[in-house]
Design an enzyme around this catalytic site. Structure first.
Site, short mmCIF file in Angstrom:
data_model
loop_
_atom_site.label_atom_id
_atom_site.label_comp_id
_atom_site.label_asym_id
_atom_site.label_seq_id
_atom_site.Cartn_x
_atom_site.Cartn_y
_atom_site.Cartn_z
N LYS A 118 29.44 62.39 87.23
CA LYS A 118 30.18 63.28 88.15
C LYS A 118 31.66 63.32 87.78
O LYS A 118 32.26 64.40 87.66
CB LYS A 118 29.99 62.82 89.59
CG LYS A 118 30.59 63.74 90.62
CD LYS A 118 30.21 63.29 92.04
CE LYS A 118 28.72 63.46 92.27
NZ LYS A 118 28.32 63.03 93.63
N ARG B 57 32.68 59.60 96.80
CA ARG B 57 31.31 59.77 96.30
C ARG B 57 31.05 58.83 95.12
O ARG B 57 31.95 58.51 94.35
CB ARG B 57 31.08 61.20 95.81
CG ARG B 57 31.27 62.30 96.85
CD ARG B 57 31.18 63.66 96.17
NE ARG B 57 31.49 64.76 97.06
CZ ARG B 57 30.56 65.53 97.66
NH1 ARG B 57 29.29 65.29 97.45
NH2 ARG B 57 30.92 66.53 98.44
N GLY C 203 20.98 61.05 95.58
CA GLY C 203 20.72 60.51 96.90
C GLY C 203 20.55 59.01 96.97
O GLY C 203 20.37 58.46 98.06
N ARG D 203 26.19 69.17 86.49
CA ARG D 203 25.51 68.18 85.67
C ARG D 203 24.28 68.83 85.07
O ARG D 203 23.80 69.86 85.60
CB ARG D 203 25.09 66.96 86.50
CG ARG D 203 24.14 67.29 87.65
CD ARG D 203 23.92 66.10 88.56
NE ARG D 203 23.14 66.46 89.74
CZ ARG D 203 22.99 65.68 90.81
NH1 ARG D 203 23.59 64.50 90.85
NH2 ARG D 203 22.26 66.08 91.84
N ARG E 56 -12.81 50.07 70.89
CA ARG E 56 -13.23 48.76 71.38
C ARG E 56 -14.76 48.74 71.49
O ARG E 56 -15.31 49.33 72.43
CB ARG E 56 -12.60 48.47 72.74
CG ARG E 56 -11.08 48.65 72.79
CD ARG E 56 -10.59 48.58 74.23
NE ARG E 56 -9.18 48.82 74.40
CZ ARG E 56 -8.62 50.01 74.59
NH1 ARG E 56 -9.38 51.10 74.61
NH2 ARG E 56 -7.33 50.13 74.76
N ARG F 114 -12.62 48.02 66.21
CA ARG F 114 -12.44 46.58 66.42
C ARG F 114 -13.80 45.96 66.70
O ARG F 114 -14.50 46.38 67.64
CB ARG F 114 -11.50 46.32 67.60
CG ARG F 114 -11.21 44.83 67.82
CD ARG F 114 -10.26 44.61 68.98
NE ARG F 114 -10.90 44.85 70.27
CZ ARG F 114 -10.26 44.84 71.43
NH1 ARG F 114 -8.95 44.63 71.45
NH2 ARG F 114 -10.90 45.07 72.56
N SER G 209 -3.02 45.94 62.45
CA SER G 209 -2.81 46.67 63.70
C SER G 209 -2.25 45.67 64.71
O SER G 209 -2.89 44.66 65.00
CB SER G 209 -4.12 47.27 64.21
OG SER G 209 -3.91 47.95 65.42
N GLY H 266 -1.72 44.25 67.98
CA GLY H 266 -2.25 44.31 69.34
C GLY H 266 -1.21 43.77 70.29
O GLY H 266 -1.22 42.59 70.66
N THR H 267 -0.28 44.63 70.67
CA THR H 267 0.91 44.15 71.38
C THR H 267 0.63 43.68 72.80
O THR H 267 1.44 42.95 73.37
CB THR H 267 2.00 45.24 71.40
OG1 THR H 267 1.45 46.46 71.87
CG2 THR H 267 2.56 45.44 69.99
N ASN H 268 -0.52 44.06 73.38
CA ASN H 268 -0.86 43.52 74.70
C ASN H 268 -1.02 42.00 74.59
O ASN H 268 -0.38 41.23 75.30
CB ASN H 268 -2.15 44.13 75.23
CG ASN H 268 -2.04 45.62 75.47
OD1 ASN H 268 -0.94 46.17 75.53
ND2 ASN H 268 -3.16 46.29 75.58
N TYR I 187 1.84 54.14 62.00
CA TYR I 187 1.28 54.92 63.10
C TYR I 187 1.39 54.14 64.40
O TYR I 187 1.62 52.92 64.41
CB TYR I 187 -0.18 55.29 62.85
CG TYR I 187 -1.13 54.11 62.87
CD1 TYR I 187 -1.72 53.67 64.06
CD2 TYR I 187 -1.45 53.42 61.70
CE1 TYR I 187 -2.58 52.59 64.09
CE2 TYR I 187 -2.31 52.34 61.71
CZ TYR I 187 -2.88 51.92 62.91
OH TYR I 187 -3.73 50.84 62.95
#
Length: 897
Positions: A26, A96, A105, A352, A574, A630, A778, A780-782, A865
């Site tokens: 702002k 403000r 808001g 804005r 899977r 997999r 590959s 497996g980031t989980n 990828y």
């Protein structure tokens, strides 16, 4: 000395649009508009650095701030010819917030500051309008008492409603000057009764109380929630803008409004917005009064009777159109503008880049590129990847049965079905339990932000197209119907009535935010059609990106959906999900119960045809594209019941031996199954399982090669949870041995790759060992995130929020990749893997594959990828293009050095 205050107004400014980080959005744009010579009320901005100082130094101000604020006020006094606190000629100001990212808001504002029992008389004399002066004073008392003193709006609304009831009027503009004087007196009594001291009369005390309140609002709960939702760092802080007041509530030649230079819902290049005559800004955005259209065309489209601004104030409107045209041209983007008309004179209060829906973002970006305003690369960068999510989900079937129960304004497009909820907290609670809800409110306020986020859609009885509900809903991608005046809400009873019908909390309704309709019950949905601007922008993105985008898919439906969204193969199939099918689970359990290898092989022979058929269907859909399969990953105990009652029930229906099932369940039980007998450990312990799967994969590939007119599929056989080079060596030999047997039997061959999923820290650190035998990694980031942090993803919900609230985690590491820890492991694995096998293929296939920030990291590491859920494929395509543009810009800067 540090400069904490930057002035603007009178045709010049200390700051500029480029200083958004210091002045907030702002403040930076007020400075820019002032420098452009546009009509901006003079004022000054206290920097975001002052806010950071305030919170890091025990909520105290920098020593030099008071003197710089005093000097800033004196400059404003010189420009306006008024004096702050002067009884005869008072300068009044607004206070403000203004962070560098728009947070509509979420933080606090105080208007009309400087009014007291003396200055209100001066304002009345100067304006010649006693009613206006006391209307402004009562607004100030209400707002200041709420924002700074912590009183509830309801305390004052009760007083005002009682006055209206006694007078027999319904709207504020019907009250006279004498009425407002009585209201003001009662308001001051409320303050003294609640707090034990009078309403503050010293303008300087008022000012510093408001500045502190605005800074404090950066850390209120709704602001913190909004920041988490939009990934805005807490460390940024907010600026404070102190600006000379201009008044839209000075009679019929005064007004206030909000405008967008293009339609924020559709992107159409037409002026869009609303205004109110004889009002102040909060009247428009808070939905307290239903506003009027800016244009004649807008009024006619909405079927409104009240005059548009174009008709009621033609000369000011013409000036306004010219000014906003300059602003869009200058900023080269759609602008969201707040303005006031004071006795026929136009003032610009804010501009804005406007929040917009996904559909609108696409159209505006493509149109601006077509108009030559921006380049294609800029168009790609202008669209938030996550905004595409709004376009990828079903819409109402135009041929479905529509029982319309109420109509309002089409405030935010899209459709949603859910249970009626009247309370924001209840909406959040029910959503957490898995219920789809529609939040129905008289009007929304910033405190409702959590419930609005939890709801599938929002309906308000009051408010316009630029009300709080409308603006926030568009930013969230939630459908919204606002200003549905025929809805009468009884919150205590938990009902609303419309067109003679009563609807209770928990009943199902559907809303169509594109048409502004509320419908009874659930309405049929149809899949979206992604054409036009979407295909244009995605085509541009595909030309730019380097990263390929695949999908996580194991069902034909998922695979077809992914192809439709532009997936370039499957990055994670899977196979265990295929085992749970009713037709094959019995054979799986037979295999688990077998006492020896021969018994297991007999059971696996029953499963093999199903596996092969599954792969044939996937390979046909993905003909010519890579498909990473997999091999079996979860522990075997997941395929059998865990308690005696369920085992007895299974035995009774399947004919399996209950005693044997119970014994095997006990044998397979693990204290920590996530780190137990799973992944490639199954393949080492029971090689016949992986042999069956490899055979099914390659036989399916050969069948598709023979039968398809398209290119043969490229299976990539992935062994999960590998930690050591010798494991990988054993599994590679098993795979190749099985493959050669299949090829010999078939008298034909297909290309295939063998690789592993990197999901253990040791695997990343010893990636060179794995790369001797693996042709692809590959990530497996989980699981890599789980094993790096030592956090169970399934249990982390109990404490992760506390970590984020305390600033320990900036984001959930299972949603946004931890680039310092997990990211370092990926960098190490990539470097060491390439050192051994220079052409090794690498990608990620965890949930992070669809997260834009994580995709940007993948670009910097040079992965080949990303793979994500089918509905996130377009998001990943766009994010990959944006990451490539950022990388390209970095390379260009390096060359310039």
């Amino acid at each position: 000395m540090t400069q904490w205050v930057y002035g603007f107004g009178g045709g010049s400014a200390d700051g500029a649009a480029s200083m958004k980080n210091l002045l907030g959005g702002k403040g930076a744009n007020l400075a820019e508009m002032s420098s452009l010579g546009l009509p901006v009320p003079p004022g000054f901005t206290i920097t975001t650095e002052a806010c950071v100082h305030y919170f890091t130094k025990g909520q105290t101000y920098p020593d030099a701030l008071a003197g710089q604020v005093k000097a800033g006020l004196e400059t404003v006094e010189q420009i306006t010819g008024k004096t702050f606190g002067d009884a005869a000629n008072p300068l009044l100001v607004s206070v403000r917030s203004g962070a560098r990212a728009s947070m509509p808001g979420m933080m606090d504002t105080v208007l009309n500051l400087g009014l007291n029992d003396e200055t209100v008389e001066g304002l009345a004399a100067l304006s010649g309008d006693r009613r206006f002066a006391f209307d402004s004073y009562r607004r100030f008392i209400t707002m200041y008492s709420n924002v700074v003193l912590g009183l509830s709006h309801d305390d004052f609304e009760e007083v005002l409603d009682d006055h209206k009831d006694r007078l027999g009027v319904t709207i504020d503009t019907d009250l006279s000057a004498a009425d407002w004087e009585k209201v003001v007196a009662e308001y001051k009594t409320v303050v003294e009764d609640r707090l034990g001291h009078p309403f503050p009369q010293d303008p300087q005390d008022q000012l510093w109380g408001a500045v502190s309140a605005v800074f404090d609002s950066w850390m209120n709960e709704r602001a913190k929630f909004y920041r988490r939702m939009h990934d805005i760092p807490e460390s940024w802080g907010t600026a404070v803008n102190i600006q000379s007041m201009v008044f839209g509530n000075m009679g019929q030649t005064s007004a206030t409004g909000v405008a967008f230079t293009r339609n924020p819902s559709t992107g159409e290049a037409r002026l869009y917005g609303e205004f109110l005559i004889n009002a102040q800004g909060e009247d428009v955005v808070a939905g307290i009064r239903t506003p009027q259209s800016l244009t004649l065309a807008g009024r006619e489209e909405m079927g409104e009777t009240a005059l548009s601004m174009e008709e009621a104030m033609p000369e000011v409107f013409a000036e306004f159109v010219e000014v906003i045209g300059k602003l869009e041209t200058h900023y080269r983007d759609m602008q969201d503008i707040e303005f006031t008309v004071e006795q026929g004179r136009l003032w610009m209060l804010q501009t804005r880049n406007g929040k917009r829906t996904g559909k609108s973002a696409l159209k505006i970006a493509v149109d601006l590129a077509a108009e030559g305003v921006i380049s294609r690369d800029e168009a790609i960068s202008r669209v938030e990847p996550s905004a595409l999510d709004q376009l990828l989900h079903p819409a109402l079937d135009p041929n479905g049965i529509r029982n319309v129960v109420a109509t309002g304004l089409p405030a935010s497009p899209g459709a949603a079905t859910g249970k009626i909820v009247f309370d924001a907290d209840e909406a959040e609670r029910m959503s957490q339990l898995g219920d789809a809800v529609i939040l129905v409110r008289e009007e929304t306020s910033p405190e409702d932000i959590r419930g609005m986020h939890a709801a599938r859609g929002i309906v308000t009885a009051r408010g316009g197209m630029t009300s709080h509900a409308a603006v926030v809903a568009r930013g969230m991608g939630r459908p919204c119907v606002s200003g549905a005046g025929e809805i009468s809400i009884d919150e205590r009873a938990g009902t609303f009535t419309a067109r003679g019908r009563t609807f209770r909390a928990g009943e199902i309704i559907t809303i169509d935010g594109s048409k502004g309709e509320v419908l009874d019950g659930a309405v049929d949905m149809i899949e979206p059609e992604l054409t036009g601007d979407f295909q244009t922008l995605m085509g541009w993105a595909d030309d730019v990106r380097r990263l390929r985008v695949r999908a996580n898919a194991e069902t034909p439906l998922d695979a077809r959906t992914a192809r439709g969204f532009g997936a370039e193969g499957i990055g994670l199939c899977r196979t265990e999900h295929m085992f749970f099918d009713d037709a094959r689970i019995a054979a799986v359990r037979e295999m688990i119960l077998a006492d020896d290898e021969q018994g297991r092989r007999l059971a696996l022979a029953k499963i093999a045809p199903f596996q092969k058929a599954d792969f044939v269907e996937l390979f046909e859909i993905m003909a010519g594209l890579p498909v990473t399969v997999r091999l079996l990953d979860p522990p075997l105990h997941e395929f059998i019941p865990h308690n005696d009652a369920d085992i007895d029930a299974l035995a009774a229906t399947s004919g399996l031996d209950a005693a044997k099932l119970k014994r095997r369940a006990r044998e397979l039980h693990e204290t920590n199954p996530m780190l137990g007998h799973r992944g490639c450990r199954l393949g080492v312990a029971y090689p016949e399982i992986y042999e069956m799967q490899v055979r099914a994969i390659l036989e399916a590939a050969l069948q598709v090669k023979r039968s398809s007119s398209e290119a043969a599929p490229i299976p990539e056989i992935m062994h999960p949870l590998v930690a050591m080079g010798l494991e990988m060596k054993y599994l590679r030999e098993l795979t190749d041995r099985t493959a050669e047997a299949v090829f010999a039997e078939a008298g034909d061959r297909v290309e295939y790759l063998v690789g592993t999923m990197i999901e253990l820290p040791r695997a990343a650190l010893r990636a060179g060992d794995l790369a001797e035998y693996a042709e692809f990694f590959s990530f497996g980031t989980n699981d890599l995130t789980q094993t790096t942090f030592g956090i169970s993803r399934d249990d982390s919900g109990r404490f992760l929020q506390a970590y984020m609230d305390k600033g320990i985690f900036e984001a959930d590491p299972f949603v946004r990749l931890d680039q310092e820890g997990v990211g370092d492991l990926i960098r190490i694995a990539a470097e060491r893997g390439r050192a051994v096998r220079p052409g090794i293929k690498m990608g990620i296939c965890g949930e992070h594959g669809g997260d834009p920030a994580s995709i940007a990291f993948c670009e910097t590491v040079g992965l080949d990828y990303v793979s994500c859920s089918p509905y996130r494929v377009p998001i990943a395509r766009l994010a990959a293009a944006q990451a490539a543009l950022v990388a390209r810009g970095g390379e260009a800067r390096e060359k310039d050095r």
